[in-house]
Design an enzyme around this catalytic site. Structure first.
Site, PDB file in Angstrom:
ATOM      1  N   SER A 230     -35.971  46.414 -88.212  1.00 29.17           N
ATOM      2  CA  SER A 230     -36.619  44.939 -88.294  1.00 29.17           C
ATOM      3  C   SER A 230     -37.047  44.675 -89.990  1.00 29.17           C
ATOM      4  CB  SER A 230     -37.398  44.719 -87.258  1.00 29.17           C
ATOM      5  OG  SER A 230     -37.541  43.307 -87.382  1.00 29.17           O
ATOM      6  N   GLU A 356     -30.552  40.980 -79.951  1.00 25.68           N
ATOM      7  CA  GLU A 356     -31.357  40.777 -80.805  1.00 25.68           C
ATOM      8  C   GLU A 356     -32.469  38.897 -80.753  1.00 25.68           C
ATOM      9  OE1 GLU A 356     -32.076  42.833 -82.522  1.00 25.68           O
ATOM     10  OE2 GLU A 356     -30.860  44.348 -83.052  1.00 25.68           O
ATOM     11  N   HIS A 466     -34.100  43.229 -79.013  1.00 24.59           N
ATOM     12  CA  HIS A 466     -35.340  43.545 -80.302  1.00 24.59           C
ATOM     13  C   HIS A 466     -36.152  44.619 -80.012  1.00 24.59           C
ATOM     14  CE1 HIS A 466     -35.255  43.070 -84.418  1.00 24.59           C
ATOM     15  NE2 HIS A 466     -36.518  42.981 -84.506  1.00 24.59           N
TER      16      HIS A 466
END
Ligand SMILES: *[C@@H]1O[C@H](CO)[C@@H](O)[C@H](O)[C@H]1NC(C)=O
Ligand SMILES: *[C@@H]1O[C@H](CO)[C@@H](O)[C@H](O)[C@H]1NC(C)=O
Ligand SMILES: *[C@@H]1O[C@H](CO)[C@@H](O)[C@H](O)[C@H]1NC(C)=O
Ligand SMILES: *[C@@H]1O[C@H](CO)[C@@H](O)[C@H](O)[C@H]1NC(C)=O
Ligand SMILES: *[C@@H]1O[C@H](CO)[C@@H](O)[C@H](O)[C@H]1NC(C)=O
Length: 546
Positions: A230, A356, A466
């Site tokens: 990330s 995501e 995510h």
């Protein structure tokens, strides 16, 4: 803390272990550092300062190299996290809250102590490594939206143990880097002072530290791979763009999990947050706002920072604090640097989760109509773009829930009529689109591999969300072995994992991970999904960066 937040950060606490045998020591300059025998086959050295404390007059300054070490130090516990931005989560009710709570009750969270004096790193090495071992090294950059996070959430011991078991021993390093107002302050004053992107500068300083000190732990400074998830993966990609793409020999490979050069613009795009901070901190009217901010008591500056929007607020991924072009660390918008070929010529692995954008769309459940969706794009994502641009995006991202994210779930998971559409748009805008652009721009120039995580697809509402690939790498999944192979050989392939062909524009292979009963766990698919929509989105992102 909210289960939703736990879901986002996916806590992986270091286990408590009984310390075996005699405490290991390492000598750096004239300093002696005593660590811990974390297991019979690994040793840990936690909380070593890698730069001068960024406090007092060093607040909001480039990191300053540590003085030569002397004396004796116990390095048995990680240092405090860098100042964390206050977490605010969307208020979920009814069935969403119930299901999300139940699902993620294991991923509980905890408060990690934070402090302004935070620039420390942690090293885990095989017990047998000595200064002549010359082992490959991996440096982990944690996640948290450039607003919070700490290496203390991740346990590197199983990775080092797995590397030993594979006969490919490596050294694991994790670091702190400054965040939010302390690490990513924007504004014209910041450009003028040359203090943009301090969090990225901290990462670079840690890489320089490794050049000097990792041999003492048995590491080879010419064999460093940078790795993150990330915000950490975005950071890895931006390290590849720094210095015109010249790595200065600091790293030779990159491994990115959900993060690529993002469509951000000049540092002045962060002026609003700079000005708000100055106001909140009581520095309005100061002739030199930065000098004033350096004198503000820590608690007061932290409170001023905490008044800014967090990444789970209504504006979500249009982050208040994030890397931007500052003329120094990033000499242009990241995606333009990619177009100009100013990218480190090192092999890399990158990948995304299938859904995501879902977690980041739980804060916009009141966006329920087509008009709301257009309005959201126009005001939050592309405030300077003409109406025709917004219209192009609304056409590309259909309001048909069957086409939204979680993908492939038909009419299910439509938390609101626009939830799956926003999730699809946000996932592509920040993750899939920038990844594909990065990969295709570098096709044929350097070796690259890509994956797509479709595991956890059955998770209600958020699908293959995510961070759903983090357990895979930290807890002995395929991604662990691919990582260890890559750190050692600059190629993820090896005896213990399925063959992973390289990615090129002509042959855009995706190692796709599944957990469907009765079907293979992996398969190679092609990176051609939503080709039209992603290409429209990429063109627009290049023209109207955030
Ligand atoms: C280590 O200590 C010695 C003896 O006091 C001194 O001469 C030397 O400069 C020191 N080295 C460093 C790197 O501080
Ligand atoms: C030892 O290190 C500290 C901290 O960097 C420094 O202030 C001090 O001057 C050093 N002492 C010697 C003898 O080098
Ligand atoms: C390090 O820890 C040991 C054992 O807990 C203790 O005896 C020693 O005083 C500590 N040394 C320093 C420099 O803190
Ligand atoms: C949704 O709620 C937020 C926060 O209260 C508000 O700012 C926004 O305007 C609302 N959006 C819509 C479409 O109602
Ligand atoms: C694997 O990929 C191939 C080619 O895309 C496809 O034909 C096959 O059905 C896939 N298998 C699974 C189990 O998804």
């Amino acid at each position: 803390m909210s289960p939703l937040l736990s879901l986002v950060i996916l806590v992986l606490f270091p286990r408590v272990r009984s310390t075996a045998s005699v405490a290991p020591t390492v000598v750096l300059d004239n300093g002696t550092f005593t660590g811990t025998a974390s297991t019979s086959d690994t040793q840990s050295f936690f909380g070593i300062p890698f730069a001068q404390p960024p406090t007092g007059d060093l607040r909001l300054r480039l990191p300053v190299t540590v003085s030569p070490y002397n004396g004796t130090h116990n390095v048995t516990a990680m240092g405090p996290a860098c100042p964390q931005q206050k977490v605010t989560v969307p208020i979920l009710t009814g069935v969403v809250d119930t299901i999300v709570s139940e699902l993620f009750e294991d991923f509980y969270s905890a408060e990690f102590p934070d402090a302004e004096d935070c620039l420390t790193l942690n090293i885990i090495k095989p017990a047998t490594a000595t200064p002549t071992s010359e082992l490959p090294v991996v440096l982990w950059l944690f996640a948290g939206g450039f607003e919070f996070g700490t290496p203390a959430r991740y346990d590197g011991v199983p990775i080092v143990q797995r590397s030993i078991a594979m006969g490919k021993p490596i050294i694991y390093v994790s670091i702190n880097y400054r965040l939010a107002a302390f690490g990513f302050l924007g504004g014209k004053e910041v450009r003028e002072a040359g203090i943009g992107n301090l969090g990225l500068q901290d990462q670079r300083e840690a890489l320089r530290w490794l050049q000097r000190y990792i041999p003492a732990f048995g590491g080879d400074p010419t064999k460093v791979t940078i790795w993150g998830e990330s915000a950490g993966a975005i950071s890895v990609s931006l390290q590849m763009l720094a210095n015109g793409g010249d790595t200065e020999g600091l790293f030779r490979g990159a491994y990115m999990q959900s993060g690529s050069p993002v469509p951000v613009g000049p540092i002045e795009n962060g002026q609003k947050y700079h000005d708000d901070l100055v106001e909140q901190a009581g520095c309005a009217g100061a002739s030199d706002t930065l000098a004033c901010l350096r004198t503000v008591p820590y608690d007061q500056l932290k409170a001023a920072q905490d008044a800014s929007p967090f990444f789970l607020s209504y504006q979500s991924l249009v982050l208040a604090w994030l890397p931007r072009e500052d003329g120094l660390f990033l000499t242009d918008n990241p995606q333009r640097l990619v177009q100009q070929g100013k990218v480190a010529n090192v092999p890399f692995i990158t990948g995304d989760c299938d859904d995501e954008g879902t977690v980041f769309s739980l804060s916009t459940l009141n966006v329920t109509t087509d008009e709301d969706f257009s309005e959201y794009i126009a005001t939050v994502w592309a405030p300077t773009a003409p109406a025709s641009t917004v219209a192009a995006l609304t056409v590309s991202y259909s309001s048909d829930v069957a086409e939204g994210s979680p993908f492939g779930t038909g009419i299910l998971n439509a938390l609101s009529p626009q939830f799956k559409r926003l999730a699809s748009f946000q996932g592509d805008a920040v993750f899939q689109g920038p990844r594909r652009f990065f990969q295709q721009s570098l096709s044929g120039k350097q070796n690259q591999w890509a994956y797509l995580n479709k595991r956890f697809k059955a998770t209600p509402f958020v699908g293959s969300f995510h961070t759903s690939d983090i357990q895979n790498v930290y807890k002995d999944g395929e991604l662990t072995d691919y990582l260890i192979n890559f750190v050692t050989d600059l190629d993820p392939n090896g005896d213990t994992v399925p063959a992973w062909p390289r990615y090129t524009t002509e042959d855009p292979n995706l190692m796709t991970l599944y957990d469907l009963p009765g079907l293979p766990a992996t398969n190679i698919t092609s990176d051609t999904f939503r080709a039209g929509a992603i290409s429209v989105l990429t063109e627009i992102s290049l023209e109207f960066p955030i």
